[in-house]
Design an enzyme around this catalytic site. Structure first.
Site, PDB file in Angstrom:
ATOM      1  N   ARG A   1      27.138  11.569  22.289  1.00 49.21           N
ATOM      2  CA  ARG A   1      26.373  12.215  23.350  1.00 49.21           C
ATOM      3  C   ARG A   1      26.388  13.732  23.188  1.00 49.21           C
ATOM      4  O   ARG A   1      25.363  14.408  23.338  1.00 49.21           O
ATOM      5  CB  ARG A   1      26.944  11.803  24.703  1.00 49.21           C
ATOM      6  CG  ARG A   1      26.901  10.288  24.934  1.00 49.21           C
ATOM      7  CD  ARG A   1      27.796   9.855  26.079  1.00 49.21           C
ATOM      8  NE  ARG A   1      27.323  10.379  27.357  1.00 49.21           N
ATOM      9  CZ  ARG A   1      28.015  10.271  28.486  1.00 49.21           C
ATOM     10  NH1 ARG A   1      29.206   9.682  28.490  1.00 49.21           N
ATOM     11  NH2 ARG A   1      27.531  10.752  29.604  1.00 49.21           N
TER      12      ARG A   1
ATOM     13  N   THR B   1      28.443   2.805  28.213  1.00 52.50           N
ATOM     14  CA  THR B   1      28.074   2.369  26.865  1.00 52.50           C
ATOM     15  C   THR B   1      28.444   0.903  26.702  1.00 52.50           C
ATOM     16  O   THR B   1      29.509   0.473  27.131  1.00 52.50           O
ATOM     17  CB  THR B   1      28.791   3.215  25.800  1.00 52.50           C
ATOM     18  OG1 THR B   1      28.427   4.585  25.957  1.00 52.50           O
ATOM     19  CG2 THR B   1      28.442   2.761  24.400  1.00 52.50           C
TER      20      THR B   1
ATOM     21  N   LEU C   1      35.176   2.592  24.754  1.00 53.93           N
ATOM     22  CA  LEU C   1      33.776   2.982  24.879  1.00 53.93           C
ATOM     23  C   LEU C   1      33.613   3.663  26.231  1.00 53.93           C
ATOM     24  O   LEU C   1      34.341   3.348  27.179  1.00 53.93           O
ATOM     25  CB  LEU C   1      32.855   1.751  24.820  1.00 53.93           C
ATOM     26  CG  LEU C   1      32.748   0.984  23.497  1.00 53.93           C
ATOM     27  CD1 LEU C   1      31.886  -0.261  23.690  1.00 53.93           C
ATOM     28  CD2 LEU C   1      32.175   1.872  22.401  1.00 53.93           C
ATOM     29  N   ASP C   2      32.654   4.575  26.326  1.00 52.09           N
ATOM     30  CA  ASP C   2      32.352   5.187  27.614  1.00 52.09           C
ATOM     31  C   ASP C   2      31.955   4.102  28.625  1.00 52.09           C
ATOM     32  O   ASP C   2      31.458   3.040  28.254  1.00 52.09           O
ATOM     33  CB  ASP C   2      31.208   6.186  27.475  1.00 52.09           C
ATOM     34  CG  ASP C   2      31.606   7.424  26.690  1.00 52.09           C
ATOM     35  OD1 ASP C   2      32.815   7.636  26.489  1.00 52.09           O
ATOM     36  OD2 ASP C   2      30.696   8.172  26.270  1.00 52.09           O
ATOM     37  N   LYS C   3      32.130   4.405  29.882  1.00 49.17           N
ATOM     38  CA  LYS C   3      31.878   3.436  30.949  1.00 49.17           C
ATOM     39  C   LYS C   3      30.479   2.832  30.871  1.00 49.17           C
ATOM     40  O   LYS C   3      30.301   1.622  31.069  1.00 49.17           O
ATOM     41  CB  LYS C   3      32.089   4.107  32.314  1.00 49.17           C
ATOM     42  CG  LYS C   3      31.935   3.171  33.499  1.00 49.17           C
ATOM     43  CD  LYS C   3      32.279   3.887  34.804  1.00 49.17           C
ATOM     44  CE  LYS C   3      32.146   2.950  35.994  1.00 49.17           C
ATOM     45  NZ  LYS C   3      32.508   3.635  37.268  1.00 49.17           N
TER      46      LYS C   3
END
Length: 310
Positions: free
Chosen positions: A236, A140, A136-138
């Site tokens: 995104r 998120t 997951l993105d940092k």
């Protein structure tokens, strides 16, 4: 393919009961090899490794496999509270907080989720490598799946490639999203002008995002999303390209009314690597996103729309 019979973990060994049909074969070892690869679904690469290392044995009517050998974590354990959503001998699912990367890069010394999982393993007396299956993105939040042995990693990695692992998200975006927007099928590539950004690009990798449902407000929308592919920043990029950047996502043009992109992994569905059971893991919304949604709803009555938090 899966094994739905009885099994147990005995130290580094997995013990299974294949049944009388296998035991009655003239060559039990040959029959076991066929059964493991064709019925259980063991990757041939792992079978050959275990066979070479004498990691497959019979004990009476039980077939024993060295699936839980001692392994270094591969990363420094750093203790921090960990929200465990699901765990058994093969899989671990943890709820990643905002502001924490899943794994370290070559430059940062920040504590990552992998560091914290290593510390959890250490505290629980689990001696295995830290193996995340997806990221997951940092900023998120949501569930991250880990494999607790090589067998599980090989099976789950294959399921990721075959899109059998389902990830569902909640996103709060700018603007009123049309009810007709249900599928975004646009390739994503790197942005040549910005090293950390991605963009819709005809020469990029295929990327498909499904919008399952939505709640539409005067100036924002809450979307429930399923990823068919897992490109970097996919949700995104896709929503920004459609004119609906995530609130707080300054990298992709989102309004700065939230300290991070308003994106949370709500559910994770995967097939258990041994039993074949379908596992569903739900991750509760983080407090900050619940408060953001409440602010949006309150704005409908008091006409204060998305005021910046003090």
């Amino acid at each position: 393919m899966s094994y739905g019979g009885n099994w147990s973990k005995r130290g580094e060994w997995l013990e299974m009961t294949p049944g009388k049909a296998l035991l009655s074969q003239p060559d039990r070892n040959e029959a076991a090899a066929k059964w493991l690869m064709e019925t259980v679904g063991m990757p041939e690469k792992l079978y050959r490794k275990l066979h070479h290392e004498q990691g497959i044995q019979w004990r009476g009517d039980r077939l024993r496999l060295v699936l839980f050998p001692y392994r270094d974590y591969g990363i420094e354990p750093r203790w921090q509270e960990l929200d465990v959503l699901y765990e058994d001998d093969f899989c671990l699912v943890v709820n990643k907080p905002a502001g924490m990367a899943v794994h370290p890069d070559n430059e940062s010394r920040e504590t990552t989720l992998n560091h914290v999982v290593a510390a959890y393993y250490e505290a629980e007396g689990i001696h295995t490598a830290v193996r995340h299956i997806h990221r997951l993105d940092k900023d998120t939040t949501g569930p991250v799946l880990y494999a607790k042995n090589e067998y599980a990693q090989l099976k789950l990695d294959e399921d990721m490639r075959e899109k059998k692992i389902v990830r569902m998200y909640a996103a709060i975006v700018q603007g009123r999203v049309s009810q007709d927007l249900r599928r975004i099928d646009l390739p994503i590539g790197k942005d040549r002008y910005h090293a950390s950004r991605r963009r819709v690009s005809l020469t990029g990798q295929a990327a498909i995002t499904h919008i399952l449902s939505s709640e539409v407000y005067p100036k924002a929308s809450l979307l429930h999303i399923r990823l068919e592919t897992g490109r970097t920043h996919q949700i995104r990029v896709h929503l920004s390209h459609m004119g609906h950047p995530l609130l707080g996502d300054s990298l992709y043009g989102g309004p700065g009314v939230f300290p991070r992109q308003a994106l949370h992994g709500e559910r994770l569905l995967f097939i258990h690597p041994l039993s074949g059971e379908r596992i569903e893991v739900n991750a509760p919304w983080p407090q900050d996103m619940m408060e953001l949604r409440e602010r949006i709803i309150e704005a409908l009555t008091d006409k204060k729309y998305l005021q910046n938090p003090e």
